[in-house]
Write an enzyme that holds these catalytic residues in place. Sequence first.
Site, PDB file in Angstrom:
ATOM      1  N   ASP A 183       2.356  -6.949   2.345  1.00 47.20           N
ATOM      2  CA  ASP A 183       1.210  -6.151   2.797  1.00 47.20           C
ATOM      3  C   ASP A 183       1.712  -4.906   3.541  1.00 47.20           C
ATOM      4  O   ASP A 183       1.129  -4.491   4.556  1.00 47.20           O
ATOM      5  CB  ASP A 183       0.252  -6.975   3.670  1.00 47.20           C
ATOM      6  N   ASN A 186      -4.538  -6.749   9.931  1.00 50.30           N
ATOM      7  CA  ASN A 186      -5.666  -7.487   9.386  1.00 50.30           C
ATOM      8  C   ASN A 186      -5.204  -8.382   8.236  1.00 50.30           C
ATOM      9  O   ASN A 186      -4.696  -7.842   7.265  1.00 50.30           O
ATOM     10  CB  ASN A 186      -6.667  -6.454   8.845  1.00 50.30           C
ATOM     11  N   HIS A 234       0.877  -1.180   0.000  1.00 53.67           N
ATOM     12  CA  HIS A 234       0.000   0.000   0.000  1.00 53.67           C
ATOM     13  C   HIS A 234       0.910   1.225   0.000  1.00 53.67           C
ATOM     14  O   HIS A 234       1.562   1.495   1.011  1.00 53.67           O
ATOM     15  CB  HIS A 234      -0.882   0.017   1.257  1.00 53.67           C
TER      16      HIS A 234
HETATM   17  O1  DOR Z   1      -3.673  -4.639   8.112  1.00 56.15           O
HETATM   18  C1  DOR Z   1      -4.098  -4.284   7.019  1.00 56.15           C
HETATM   19  N1  DOR Z   1      -3.911  -3.045   6.565  1.00 56.15           N
HETATM   20  N2  DOR Z   1      -4.778  -5.159   6.264  1.00 56.15           N
HETATM   21  C2  DOR Z   1      -5.390  -4.796   5.139  1.00 56.15           C
HETATM   22  O2  DOR Z   1      -5.984  -5.633   4.502  1.00 56.15           O
HETATM   23  C3  DOR Z   1      -5.374  -3.393   4.691  1.00 56.15           C
HETATM   24  C4  DOR Z   1      -4.203  -2.690   5.224  1.00 56.15           C
HETATM   25  C5  DOR Z   1      -4.239  -1.198   5.071  1.00 56.15           C
HETATM   26  O3  DOR Z   1      -4.615  -0.698   4.005  1.00 56.15           O
HETATM   27  O4  DOR Z   1      -3.820  -0.505   6.002  1.00 56.15           O
HETATM   28 ZN    ZN Z   2      -3.251  -5.181   2.126  1.00 50.48          ZN
END
Ligand code: DOR
Ligand code: ZN
Length: 446
Positions: free
Chosen positions: A319, A292, A74
């Site tokens: 992630d 998550n 991200h």
């Molecule tokens: O921990 C997480 N953060 N899981 C996700 O699926 C999304 C992500 C986020 O965009 O911060």
């Molecule tokens: Zn993610």
Amino acid sequence: MSNYPETGRLSAPADTTLRIDNIRPYGEGDPVSVLIEDGCIAAIGPEVAEQSADDVIDGQGNVLLPGLVDMHVHLREPGREDTETIATGSAAAAKGGFTAVFTMANTNPVTDQPVIAESVWAKAQALGLCDVHPVGSITKGLAGKELTEFGMMARSDAKVRMFSDDGKCVADPQLMRRALEYAKGLDVLLAQHAEEPRLTEGAVAHEGETAARLGLRGWPRVAEESIVARDALLARDYGNRVHICHASTTGTVELLKWAKEQDIPLTAEVTPHHLLLTDEKLRTYDGIFRVNPPLREEHDTLALRQALLDGLIDCVATDHAPHGSEDKCVEFENAKPGMLGLESSLAIIAKLFVASGLADWRFVARVMSENPAKITRLPEHGRPVAVGEPANLTIVDPEHPWVSDSTQLASKSENNPFEGEEFGARVTHTILRGRRTFDLQTDSDK
Ligand code: DOR
Ligand code: ZN
């Protein structure tokens, strides 16, 4: 270089020659030299050290790998440039050894149209630090109601090849079925954030002894596994590929085994944090450890490690989810889920699998470069270290002790769950199309 310079889609290969001396491809055999010309590997061998080059890297006997590929990050642009940008995220990726990453669609505005995807792609190409492939959302605005135009995004200049509502699950089975049918015609990948939302309402931690003791609402394994099972069956019956984001439970591994035995086109990734950390970390109620899906229990981490070794889980993806301190240094329940990962991923995989003797550098190349490039159908990454191949490369010093320090990160955020962790392997150089995008020496001199 199939798309350069005809369409100008890719940042240019280096127009100078580069030679890497005293280097061991995949950490195997005697050291050799590697000559790079026009962004490709032109020669490999001990005798190549005699050939002249504009620039030379002393490989110091280190390990040469294909450039790493992360299919799940991200980078927060557009929308949350205060926490990460394409520039800082690309720098973090290069520092972590990555030559290509896929940035998720939960931006603001959501990446649900070609124009947003194209702007992400073009910005990253102008920077030239890492190929940043935008992921398109499966549903408009991530609202889970209406499909986006996969075809328009796939055919845009960004050539979107993966779609995901990551951060949210495509929970409606009929919508997921329609998405699979649509994706099939275009041969694009759907990546599912497997979380049945009715089972995780208000949940902030893994449902188990630790959450019960700490008084935190639990996120049960079945919330993930029920979607993995459902999507495996949808993939079987509607015939397109589904990729499971951040697999986190022993049960998910069992389902992947079952699906692979039936030749269902289901692939999966695992994050470094789900391989290394457990919900024991939550004891301090530190919001850094909210993620998550949540950190699980020891048997889950062991099953995930074994599944990666056995090929039931195909690849590692970080992630990488940057968040500012205003969203992390708060009560655990109010902390945003997500952890940094780009700058420590290689070191964690090396520690868990190579230093422990469980696997070799070929394995690291497979799960951190070749497999994610194959799953996402990237033609120019994850290729063998061989003559004629694109010079997208990573050099790793396998014996370079270092300690993870949040103040030393290229990332704009500091939500690093590995703070203080001791590692033994370190990326020393990253090379994209023959151009250095990271050099530990000059980085340390800064
Ligand atoms: O921990 C997480 N953060 N899981 C996700 O699926 C999304 C992500 C986020 O965009 O911060
Ligand atoms: Zn993610």
